[in-house]
Structure formats: structure tokens, C-alpha cells
Design an enzyme around this catalytic site. Structure first.
Site, PDB file in Angstrom:
ATOM      1  N   SER A   1      56.436  54.206-105.035  1.00 32.98           N
ATOM      2  CA  SER A   1      55.145  53.628-104.686  1.00 32.98           C
ATOM      3  C   SER A   1      55.249  52.901-103.355  1.00 32.98           C
ATOM      4  CB  SER A   1      54.685  52.631-105.766  1.00 32.98           C
ATOM      5  OG  SER A   1      54.530  53.266-107.018  1.00 32.98           O
TER       6      SER A   1
ATOM      7  N   SER B   1      52.766  57.787-108.446  1.00 32.58           N
ATOM      8  CA  SER B   1      52.946  56.843-107.348  1.00 32.58           C
ATOM      9  C   SER B   1      51.787  55.860-107.289  1.00 32.58           C
ATOM     10  CB  SER B   1      53.053  57.604-106.026  1.00 32.58           C
ATOM     11  OG  SER B   1      53.270  56.716-104.950  1.00 32.58           O
TER      12      SER B   1
ATOM     13  N   GLU C   1      49.844  53.682-104.512  1.00 32.93           N
ATOM     14  CA  GLU C   1      49.575  53.291-103.130  1.00 32.93           C
ATOM     15  C   GLU C   1      48.443  52.266-103.160  1.00 32.93           C
ATOM     16  OE1 GLU C   1      51.874  56.861-102.975  1.00 32.93           O
ATOM     17  OE2 GLU C   1      49.966  56.514-103.983  1.00 32.93           O
TER      18      GLU C   1
END
Length: 450
Positions: free
Chosen positions: A254, A292, A294
Site C-alpha cells: 500500500s 492495496s 492508496e
């Protein structure tokens, strides 16, 4: 497999490699601390080696603290906002931040399993400093972002304690910011190379407002073959050379980014600015994978929203939305450079179970750049912007949005969203364009793509 020996030379920031990193100049420190009043501090934990023993180590983690308003953010709050590109991660306190549009606590970065401990530490720090919290004042929800450092760190051992939070906050200062294997970034990995904390800034020319913008990232995302350095597909070449090298395989990772600016922005404008951070992350090679996170947090230092006032109103300075474009470009550039700074400054690290994460081989990057220098040299530099103050010069786009046509718009010489620098052709004159006639005033295309 071609073996690449570990480089023993000094680590340097991305700009020192001669990478093409955009058209705006960085601030004095090329860091988020170039925005006046923003402080950054770290607490770094590196202990033990060998097999993973939960609760004992090895430990490769830490805490990074970003303090707006020289730390007096509780009593004198600032406008804030954020953006979630992909939500397989967490920033505690973000729900309230997005609802109220206010930053009222320091921003802390750490590992996934330490969010609770760090939030508790920030709460203790603020309650000790402001005893009226929960009585005279509202309760607080600290803003704490996380990434998963479990490939190198005993993450379930929860080694981050309250004292480490205090250390990061008390160490916070202006000036240069330590990068790479420090603070919350200690155990982080980026595109299968060592990542961590990185930062960068941009100073807009006076004609564009003269504002300063800074980005700090805790970078922990990506796969090697996707890595792009200065727009160049360096990762594809390095992936072949590092074939067979053990890599993190359970998680994509991340990234948490923090944006600060002295431009006078409202919350919705900060939200829009944070969205453009995602473009900078994409320049380095992220595609925001399923697993992930973000997540971006931003704030503006231009306006103070007091907690106490004898009036029912307060005044704000606000930048017109039409003046946001230079900030969008600047934040994309600064984000890209911040991530590359994290990688360029991070040294290789061996952590839990002997997992080894190599540092980005800077000599290989230099060789790649040398091969592309003739292409860079062929790109003509655009004329320098006027240095006249914004108030003395009529903005070139004022009230002309409806008048600008495809053929009259000036082409850009800045690299595109993919990050690849290339020379651009001038736009054809109206008389030369397909369907155009000499003396035509509209300049509109006649169904042509050219």
C-alpha cells in the site's frame, strides 16, 4: 540469473541522479517541511535478526509524525481533505476529516497492527497538553495511516508503544526530512525494492500564485516489473536481472500520502488535489491492486479555524477553482519524486525469517539514464514563465475557457501521464489544418484527428 552485487556507495535522492522530474522547481529542502509550519519527526525500531518469533522479533518498524501549524493543530485547526483510490488500507479519523473538512490532530504513519497503539499515544499526548478534551472541548479522533510491513517485521508482536509516538512527535522539526528506512517506513517495500519514507516539494512561480506544496509518502506498493523511474521502464530491465531473487509474494502492499500546501483551499479543493496524487503514484508503476491501499490525506495552512471565538463566523481566503491546475501538476510531480526519494534513499534490509529486500541499484538506474540522454536532449525547453507577480499580470486563461479551440491551444512539452518524456510537434496553423481556410476565425477542427 544475473547477480547484481549490493552497492556500497552513498544513497542519494532521485534528483541527484539527473532524472526528469517535472517542470516546477522544488522548495529549499525539497520536502513537505518547505510548507511553512509543517514539522516532521520519526521514531525508528530496528531490533534482532533470524527466524520470526512473534512478540520477540525481528523488529523493523516505527512511527512518523507530521505536525501541521507547528504542532498547535488542536486549538488552531486547518482545512483538510483526502481521497481513497483503493481502500485495502486504513487511515483512522478519516471519516470525520472528510465530513468536517478539518485537520485537528497530528498525522501519524505506522504499520497496520500498530494503528490502535499509535492512536492511543496521540490521544494521550493531546489530552496531556489540552486537559479540556472530552469536557470543555470535543473528543478527538487522531489521524493515523498504516501499511503492512510484515515481510520484514514482526508485525503481530506490536512493538510500537506510546513512548515511540511521543518520540516521533517530540522529534518533529522543520528543515530536511530523513528518508528511506526511518519511522513508519522502516520495514516498507516498494516494487520489490526497499521503500519507506520519501518527500518532495514544489514552489510555483509568482505568476501562478507563488504557492508551496509538499508531499510525504510511506511507500509500500508494487511489483518490480511495473516500476518506472522518471518515466523510464527501468523495472522491466531490473526484473530480468533480479529473476529468481526471493520477493514479497503474499501482498501487493500500500501507500499513504500526505499533502500540505499554503495555497488557500477549501476542503473540496483539497479533495480534488488529493485525487491528483494518485496520478503521481501511477507514474511510478502502481495500478492500485485489489489488496492495496492508496489513501491520501491533505491540508492547507493558509487559513486557521479557531476552536475558540467570540463570533459565530470566521473569514477564509479561497483560491478560485480555475487556478488549481498548476497545483494539480505540481502535486503529481512531487508525489512521483517523493516515492523515488524513498527508494533512492533506502538501503537494503534483511528482516524476519531472513527475508532480504535489496535497495534500488542506483548504478543501474544511472546506466539506464545515460542511454536515454540523447532523447532528453532533443526535447526543447519551453520559454521561462514571466516572473511578474500574479496581481500585475492578466491571467492567460481568464474568461477564455469557451474561446479556446483545439488548433489554438498550445501543445504541452511536459511528459504525459505515463511519465515518458518526448518532444511534441507544434499545433498546425489553422490555415494548414484539414478543412481550415485562410482567414477563418473559428479555428475549430472539421472532424479531423490530426
Amino acid at each position: 540469473m544475473v547477480q547484481i552485487p549490493e552497492e556500497n556507495g552513498p544513497r542519494v535522492r532521485a534528483r541527484e541522479l539527473g532524472l526528469p522530474l517535472g517542470r516546477f522547481k522544488p522548495g529549499k529542502w525539497n520536502a513537505i517541511t518547505d510548507v511553512e509550519g509543517v514539522l516532521v519527526g520519526h521514531s525508528t525500531l530496528i531490533q534482532g535478526d533470524g527466524p520470526l518469533r512473534p512478540g520477540h522479533g525481528p523488529v523493523r518498524t516505527g512511527v512518523t509524525a507530521i505536525l501541521p501549524n507547528k504542532g498547535n493543530i488542536f486549538m488552531e485547526r486547518m482545512t483538510g481533505g483526502g481521497f481513497v483510490l483503493n481502500g485495502a488500507g486504513e487511515v483512522s479519523g478519516m471519516t470525520q476529516l472528510m465530513e468536517w473538512g478539518l485537520i485537528e490532530t497530528p498525522i501519524l504513519l505506522t504499520n497496520t497492527m500498530a494503528v490502535g497503539a499509535v492512536s492511543d499515544g496521540v490521544a494521550r499526548y493531546l489530552v496531556d497538553r489540552y486537559p479540556g478534551i472530552g469536557d470543555e472541548h470535543d473528543v478527538i479522533i487522531p489521524v493515523v495511516g498504516e501499511c503492512d510491513d510484515s515481510w520484514l517485521n514482526d508485525i503481530t508482536g506490536r512493538h510500537v508503544r506510546e513512548e515511540h509516538v511521543f518520540e516521533a512527535i517530540n522529534n518533529a522539526s522543520s528543515g530536511p526530512v530523513a528518508e528511506g528506512n526511518v519511522g513508519g517506513g522502516t520495514g516498507m517495500v516498494t516494487c520489490d525494492f526497499k521503500g519507506g519514507i520519501g518527500t518532495s516539494s514544489r514552489k510555483l512561480p509568482e505568476v501562478l500564485g507563488g504557492y508551496t506544496l509538499g508531499v510525504l509518502v510511506m511507500s509500500n506498493f508494487g511489483k518490480m516489473h511495473n516500476l518506472r523511474v522518471g518515466g523510464l521502464p527501468v523495472g522491466e530491465v531490473l526484473a530480468e536481472k533480479f529473476k529468481g531473487t526471493p520477493k514479497r509474494g503474499q501482498t501487493y502492499g500500500s501507500i499513504i500520502a500526505v499533502v500540505a500546501t499554503d495555497a488557500p483551499l477549501l476542503s473540496h479543493q483539497i479533495n480534488r488535489l488529493c485525487k491528483r496524487v494518485a496520478l503521481g503514484i501511477g507514474r511510478v508503476g502502481s495500478y492500485a491492486a485489489h489488496g492495496s491501499g492508496e489513501i491520501v490525506v491533505g491540508f492547507s495552512t493558509a487559513n486557521i479555524i479557531p476552536r475558540r471565538t467570540q463570533k459565530m463566523v470566521y473569514k477564509l481566503k479561497i483560491l478560485l477553482d480555475q487556478r488549481l491546475d498548476p497545483l494539480y501538476e505540481a502535486v503529481m510531480e512531487a508525489t512521483e519524486e517523493a516515492i523515488l526519494n524513498a527508494m533512492c534513499m533506502a538501503s537494503s534490509m534483511t528482516g524476519a525469517n531472513g527475508n532480504h529486500c535489496p535497495a534500488l541499484p542506483l548504478n543501474e538506474v544511472r546506466r539506464f539514464l545515460d542511454a536515454y540522454k540523447p532523447i532528453f536532449a532533443s526535447v526543447k525547453k519551453r520559454p521561462q514563465q514571466s516572473s511578474a507577480p500574479a496581481a500585475r499580470e492578466r491571467p492567460s486563461d481568464e474568461d477564455r475557457e469557451g474561446e479556446v479551440t483545439v488548433s489554438s491551444a498550445r501543445p504541452t512539452q511536459v511528459r504525459g501521464a505515463e511519465g515518458i518524456p518526448y518532444p511534441t510537434r507544434p499545433a498546425p496553423d489553422t490555415a494548414d489544418a484539414p478543412g481550415g481556410t485562410e482567414g477563418s476565425s473559428s479555428g475549430s477542427p472539421s472532424g479531423s484527428d490530426s
